[in-house]
Design an enzyme around this catalytic site. Structure first.
Site, PDB file in Angstrom:
ATOM      1  CD  GLN A  11      -2.769   1.179   2.451  1.00 19.62           C
ATOM      2  OE1 GLN A  11      -3.753   1.886   2.388  1.00 19.62           O
ATOM      3  NE2 GLN A  11      -2.547   0.390   3.468  1.00 19.62           N
ATOM      4  CG  LEU A  12       4.475   3.703   2.444  1.00 17.13           C
ATOM      5  CD1 LEU A  12       3.791   5.071   2.415  1.00 17.13           C
ATOM      6  CD2 LEU A  12       5.288   3.548   3.725  1.00 17.13           C
ATOM      7  CB  ILE A  38      14.010  -6.762   3.321  1.00 17.98           C
ATOM      8  CG1 ILE A  38      12.759  -7.203   4.095  1.00 17.98           C
ATOM      9  CG2 ILE A  38      13.702  -5.664   2.312  1.00 17.98           C
ATOM     10  CD1 ILE A  38      12.247  -6.160   5.078  1.00 17.98           C
ATOM     11  CG  ASP A 103      -1.383   2.431  15.566  1.00 16.37           C
ATOM     12  OD1 ASP A 103      -0.910   1.653  14.702  1.00 16.37           O
ATOM     13  OD2 ASP A 103      -2.606   2.553  15.742  1.00 16.37           O
ATOM     14  CE1 TYR A 126       2.616  -5.176  11.439  1.00 18.06           C
ATOM     15  CE2 TYR A 126       1.251  -4.015  13.035  1.00 18.06           C
ATOM     16  CZ  TYR A 126       1.987  -4.015  11.868  1.00 18.06           C
ATOM     17  OH  TYR A 126       2.090  -2.855  11.125  1.00 18.06           O
TER      18      TYR A 126
HETATM   19  N1  LIG Z   1      -1.568  -0.840   7.009  1.00 17.41           N
HETATM   20  C1  LIG Z   1      -1.687  -0.208   8.158  1.00 17.41           C
HETATM   21  O1  LIG Z   1      -2.795   0.054   8.633  1.00 17.41           O
HETATM   22  C2  LIG Z   1      -0.471   0.223   8.922  1.00 17.41           C
HETATM   23  C3  LIG Z   1      -0.631   0.887  10.137  1.00 17.41           C
HETATM   24  C4  LIG Z   1       0.516   1.296  10.837  1.00 17.41           C
HETATM   25  C5  LIG Z   1       1.778   1.034  10.313  1.00 17.41           C
HETATM   26  N2  LIG Z   1       1.892   0.355   9.142  1.00 17.41           N
HETATM   27  C6  LIG Z   1       3.229   0.091   8.628  1.00 17.41           C
HETATM   28  O2  LIG Z   1       3.364   0.785   7.397  1.00 17.41           O
HETATM   29  C7  LIG Z   1       4.223   0.078   6.529  1.00 17.41           C
HETATM   30  C8  LIG Z   1       3.551  -0.095   5.181  1.00 17.41           C
HETATM   31  O3  LIG Z   1       2.350  -0.829   5.360  1.00 17.41           O
HETATM   32  P1  LIG Z   1       1.424  -1.222   4.135  1.00 17.41           P
HETATM   33  O4  LIG Z   1       0.014  -1.005   4.546  1.00 17.41           O
HETATM   34  O5  LIG Z   1       1.926  -0.587   2.886  1.00 17.41           O
HETATM   35  O6  LIG Z   1       1.689  -2.795   4.085  1.00 17.41           O
HETATM   36  P2  LIG Z   1       1.398  -3.838   2.908  1.00 17.41           P
HETATM   37  O7  LIG Z   1       0.398  -3.279   1.969  1.00 17.41           O
HETATM   38  O8  LIG Z   1       1.139  -5.134   3.562  1.00 17.41           O
HETATM   39  O9  LIG Z   1       2.788  -3.898   2.134  1.00 17.41           O
HETATM   40  C9  LIG Z   1       3.895  -4.566   2.645  1.00 17.41           C
HETATM   41  C10 LIG Z   1       4.751  -4.998   1.484  1.00 17.41           C
HETATM   42  O10 LIG Z   1       5.898  -5.653   2.012  1.00 17.41           O
HETATM   43  C11 LIG Z   1       6.220  -6.694   1.124  1.00 17.41           C
HETATM   44  N3  LIG Z   1       7.040  -7.717   1.750  1.00 17.41           N
HETATM   45  C12 LIG Z   1       6.664  -8.701   2.628  1.00 17.41           C
HETATM   46  N4  LIG Z   1       7.712  -9.467   2.931  1.00 17.41           N
HETATM   47  C13 LIG Z   1       8.781  -8.964   2.256  1.00 17.41           C
HETATM   48  C14 LIG Z   1      10.143  -9.320   2.144  1.00 17.41           C
HETATM   49  N5  LIG Z   1      10.654 -10.368   2.811  1.00 17.41           N
HETATM   50  N6  LIG Z   1      10.950  -8.581   1.353  1.00 17.41           N
HETATM   51  C15 LIG Z   1      10.466  -7.527   0.669  1.00 17.41           C
HETATM   52  N7  LIG Z   1       9.177  -7.143   0.708  1.00 17.41           N
HETATM   53  C16 LIG Z   1       8.348  -7.856   1.504  1.00 17.41           C
HETATM   54  C17 LIG Z   1       4.870  -7.251   0.691  1.00 17.41           C
HETATM   55  O11 LIG Z   1       5.048  -7.930  -0.521  1.00 17.41           O
HETATM   56  P3  LIG Z   1       4.140  -9.225  -0.883  1.00 17.41           P
HETATM   57  O12 LIG Z   1       2.728  -8.703  -0.894  1.00 17.41           O
HETATM   58  O13 LIG Z   1       4.646  -9.653  -2.185  1.00 17.41           O
HETATM   59  O14 LIG Z   1       4.378 -10.189   0.248  1.00 17.41           O
HETATM   60  C18 LIG Z   1       4.058  -5.975   0.530  1.00 17.41           C
HETATM   61  O15 LIG Z   1       4.145  -5.486  -0.792  1.00 17.41           O
HETATM   62  C19 LIG Z   1       4.568  -1.217   7.246  1.00 17.41           C
HETATM   63  O16 LIG Z   1       5.823  -1.070   7.866  1.00 17.41           O
HETATM   64  C20 LIG Z   1       3.499  -1.356   8.316  1.00 17.41           C
HETATM   65  O17 LIG Z   1       3.966  -2.056   9.422  1.00 17.41           O
HETATM   66  C21 LIG Z   1       0.805  -0.045   8.432  1.00 17.41           C
END
Ligand SMILES: NC(=O)c1ccc[n+]([C@@H]2O[C@H](COP(=O)([O-])OP(=O)(O)OC[C@H]3O[C@@H](n4cnc5c(N)ncnc54)[C@H](OP(=O)(O)O)[C@@H]3O)[C@@H](O)[C@H]2O)c1
Length: 278
Positions: A11-12, A38, A103, A126
């Protein structure tokens, strides 16, 4: 200026790709999980060697909050070991790391917005792995910014807003939790802030909190999503106890943004205003 983005299909990562075109002075390298895992140190070094980035933005993470309870090793490998691998490689290549955290590092027993120096006490796997990832970065690399954010949503990837709109297509009524309080954050706003941090030249490394302004329950968030999208549905507020999940979540996780606003001279939209723009 060269910026490497990991987890670019998330998403990000997609939000960063969406805004990248505006910044012609930056050479972006977007790596999805299949381009760069990674958890593989050698693979990271190979990509750093080929691109020589000034900044690495880590948008890669294990983000399945409930599934993490039954897959702790996998969550640890990505959120802890992956973060450490990036920090060590950044140190070797003189690259600044911008890492995103959550958070969910807080237990939610406070009732005032959490500051960067508040005690962390994650309630689930998590959150624990995200907190440990923060620690590994701080231990291994001075030149890092860790941005904790909350309740990310956007037109990209999987998120609460898209789930609500999808569910509303097949249902006349929905029940949504009304006793967990936090702040929805537009992933585009977070992406813009990451670019601001990069352009700031700041050396005030460390942890920063960023979300949109204000606070809401998941019920409030859902109500606003349906209102803006003119969806007619019977929306019912329920208690967390009526909607048990595998992972426990903080009851309150509003973030105090004073530090990021002062350091990077930014103003932040309310979550409602930002949601209208989505
Ligand atoms: N979503 C929320 O509500 C939320 C809230 C607070 C903080 N955050 C933080 O914000 C950040 C971005 O979140 P997001 O919502 O964009 O998450 P996301 O949509 O789940 O994206 C995470 C990405 O990481 C990739 N990934 C997983 N394992 C990996 C690996 N070993 N090597 C490289 N890439 C890998 C995934 O790829 P695949 O899909 O191919 O596995 C996915 O594209 C994260 O650090 C999360 O903890 C998110």
């Amino acid at each position: 200026m060269v910026i490497l983005v990991t987890g670019a299909s998330g998403q990000l990562g997609q939000a960063l790709q969406f805004i990248a075109g505006k910044y012609s002075g930056i050479q972006f390298h977007f790596c999805s999980s299949s381009d760069l895992d990674i958890t593989k140190k050698q693979a990271i070094e190979d990509v750093f060697k080929a691109t020589n980035p000034n900044f690495c933005v880590n948008a890669a993470a294990y983000t399945a909050v409930d599934k993490a309870e039954s897959e702790p090793e996998k969550a640890h490998l990505i959120n802890v070991d992956g973060a450490k691998n990036l920090a060590e490689t950044c140190k070797f290549f003189n690259t600044t790391l911008i890492h995103v955290s959550t958070d969910f590092v807080f237990d939610g027993y406070k009732n005032l917005p959490y500051t960067e120096i508040d005690h962390t006490n994650p309630r689930g796997i998590y959150g624990k792995t995200k907190r440990e990832g923060e620690q590994k970065i701080a231990e291994n690399l001075i030149e890092h910014f860790i941005i904790r954010t909350s309740w990310l949503y956007s037109q990209f990837g999987n998120n609460f807003m898209k789930t609500m709109l999808r569910l509303a297509q097949d249902r006349d009524s929905l029940s949504v939790v009304n006793d967990q309080i936090g702040t929805p954050t537009n992933a585009i706003d977070l992406a813009e802030v990451i670019i601001k941090v990069i352009f700031s030249n700041s050396k005030n490394y460390g942890i920063y909190h960023f979300s949109n302004e204000g606070s809401a329950s998941w019920y409030d968030f859902a109500k606003k999503i349906f209102e803006i999208n003119q969806v007619n549905i019977d929306l019912k507020p329920i208690l967390t106890s009526e909607f048990p999940t595998l992972a426990q979540r903080p009851k309150y996780s509003v973030l105090n943004k004073s530090k990021i606003k002062t350091e990077f001279k930014i103003t932040i939209d309310t979550w409602e205003d930002s949601l209208v723009r989505t």
